[in-house]
Design a protein around this motif. Structure first.
Motif, PDB file in Angstrom:
ATOM      1  N   ARG A   5       0.832  -1.205   0.000  1.00 53.80           N
ATOM      2  CA  ARG A   5       0.000   0.000   0.000  1.00 53.80           C
ATOM      3  C   ARG A   5       0.866   1.255   0.000  1.00 53.80           C
ATOM      4  O   ARG A   5       0.610   2.190  -0.774  1.00 53.80           O
ATOM      5  N   LEU A   9       0.807   4.034  -2.941  1.00 53.92           N
ATOM      6  CA  LEU A   9       0.429   5.419  -2.667  1.00 53.92           C
ATOM      7  C   LEU A   9       1.580   6.374  -2.986  1.00 53.92           C
ATOM      8  O   LEU A   9       1.349   7.505  -3.426  1.00 53.92           O
ATOM      9  N   ASP A  98      -9.867   2.108  -3.198  1.00 52.78           N
ATOM     10  CA  ASP A  98      -9.669   2.389  -1.779  1.00 52.78           C
ATOM     11  C   ASP A  98      -8.789   1.303  -1.170  1.00 52.78           C
ATOM     12  O   ASP A  98      -9.147   0.111  -1.195  1.00 52.78           O
ATOM     13  N   TRP A  99      -7.626   1.708  -0.642  1.00 50.21           N
ATOM     14  CA  TRP A  99      -6.748   0.758   0.032  1.00 50.21           C
ATOM     15  C   TRP A  99      -7.318   0.465   1.413  1.00 50.21           C
ATOM     16  O   TRP A  99      -7.515   1.360   2.223  1.00 50.21           O
ATOM     17  N   THR A 100      -7.595  -0.812   1.684  1.00 45.89           N
ATOM     18  CA  THR A 100      -8.234  -1.231   2.927  1.00 45.89           C
ATOM     19  C   THR A 100      -7.262  -1.890   3.891  1.00 45.89           C
ATOM     20  O   THR A 100      -7.624  -2.224   5.012  1.00 45.89           O
ATOM     21  N   ASP A 102      -2.632  -3.155   4.252  1.00 48.81           N
ATOM     22  CA  ASP A 102      -1.284  -3.055   3.698  1.00 48.81           C
ATOM     23  C   ASP A 102      -1.130  -3.829   2.391  1.00 48.81           C
ATOM     24  O   ASP A 102      -0.257  -3.528   1.576  1.00 48.81           O
ATOM     25  N   THR A 103      -1.974  -4.843   2.192  1.00 49.07           N
ATOM     26  CA  THR A 103      -1.880  -5.668   0.980  1.00 49.07           C
ATOM     27  C   THR A 103      -3.226  -5.812   0.282  1.00 49.07           C
ATOM     28  O   THR A 103      -3.396  -6.716  -0.537  1.00 49.07           O
ATOM     29  N   SER A 104      -4.182  -4.935   0.574  1.00 52.47           N
ATOM     30  CA  SER A 104      -5.517  -5.134   0.016  1.00 52.47           C
ATOM     31  C   SER A 104      -6.162  -3.808  -0.376  1.00 52.47           C
ATOM     32  O   SER A 104      -5.892  -2.760   0.217  1.00 52.47           O
ATOM     33  N   PHE A 105      -6.999  -3.869  -1.399  1.00 50.91           N
ATOM     34  CA  PHE A 105      -7.750  -2.700  -1.828  1.00 50.91           C
ATOM     35  C   PHE A 105      -9.074  -3.144  -2.447  1.00 50.91           C
ATOM     36  O   PHE A 105      -9.275  -4.327  -2.767  1.00 50.91           O
ATOM     37  N   GLU A 120      -6.578  -8.949  -2.757  1.00 46.74           N
ATOM     38  CA  GLU A 120      -5.514  -9.143  -1.781  1.00 46.74           C
ATOM     39  C   GLU A 120      -4.245  -9.548  -2.526  1.00 46.74           C
ATOM     40  O   GLU A 120      -4.292 -10.388  -3.436  1.00 46.74           O
TER      41      GLU A 120
END
Length: 245
Positions: A5, A9, A98-100, A102-105, A120
């Motif tokens: 993430r 970003l 939307d990043w939810t 450290d490894t998922s969006f 993921e």
């Protein structure tokens, strides 16, 4: 070590274009991901481009084989600029990433589309090694068509992703160069479209492609850049070109 993430970003907030006179894009995305239902999805998040404002897009292939690209910028300055000749439809609408974690969006499109796509990511020894090599390459070398062709031929089997095309021609006839810098696998993903579950990630019986851009047979997330030949109305098709499969 920076999380995925954080790296994504940073690529978004500090994105810069590589030198050149061609049409250039920088950011991150999902190269492609096929599902057991026969649907295929891809995503692009390009905060900077040389042809217009930054944008986010989702590519959607239905089991019938028809493609739609949804983007929050006009077709003339987003992915349809290069792929519209092979699309059933190009739709301008709101697209969110939307990043939810450290490894998922999550990728979402509201209104009539009603798409929610969760992703993921994971690093493996193969993706880490390839990322280290590609990050170290100067842009001039990574822009070499012969090198990209060789890299694509080698990377497909290494990643168990089928054929990969890092250079070639898109449906609107421009040449393209995909320049990945860092890559990860998609470890898990779910999609609902109009309330329908599109199934689990699974290779297609026949690998899909748009021009010379082959959609990977497994999910690959990339941070990097892309470039295309400068538009020439005498040689290339405009973004308004359409055909119905």
């Amino acid at each position: 070590m920076k999380t995925i993430r954080t790296q994504a970003l940073e690529a978004e907030h500090h994105a810069t274009l590589t030198p050149g006179e061609d049409e250039r894009f920088s950011g991150y995305g999902v190269m492609g991901l096929p599902f057991s239902s026969g649907y295929v999805l891809a995503m692009r998040r390009f905060p900077v481009t040389s042809v217009g404002p930054g944008y986010t897009s989702v590519w959607l292939r239905r089991p019938s084989g028809s493609w739609t690209i949804y983007a929050d910028a006009a077709p003339e300055v987003s992915c349809a600029r290069y792929f519209s000749a092979a699309l059933n439809e190009a739709v301008q609408c709101d697209v969110r990433v939307d990043w939810t974690g450290d490894t998922s969006f999550t990728v979402s499109i509201g209104r009539d589309v009603d798409l929610t796509w969760t992703v993921e990511l994971e690093s493996t020894p193969v993706t880490a090694a390839m990322s280290a090599v590609m990050t170290a390459l100067p842009n001039k070398i990574l822009s070499n068509k012969a090198l990209l062709k060789t890299m694509g031929s080698a990377a497909g089997p290494m990643l168990s992703a089928g054929r990969l095309g890092l250079t070639g021609s898109v449906p609107n006839k421009q040449g393209f160069r995909a320049k990945p810098r860092r890559i990860w696998f998609i470890s898990r993903s779910t999609v609902t479209l109009g309330g329908e579950d599109l199934g689990r990630p699974q290779p297609l019986p026949v690998q899909s492609r748009l021009g010379d851009f082959w959609i990977p047979q497994r999910g690959i997330f990339v941070i990097g850049a892309s470039s295309f030949d400068r538009f020439d109305p005498a040689e290339h098709l405009p973004a308004t070109a359409r055909r119905t499969p």
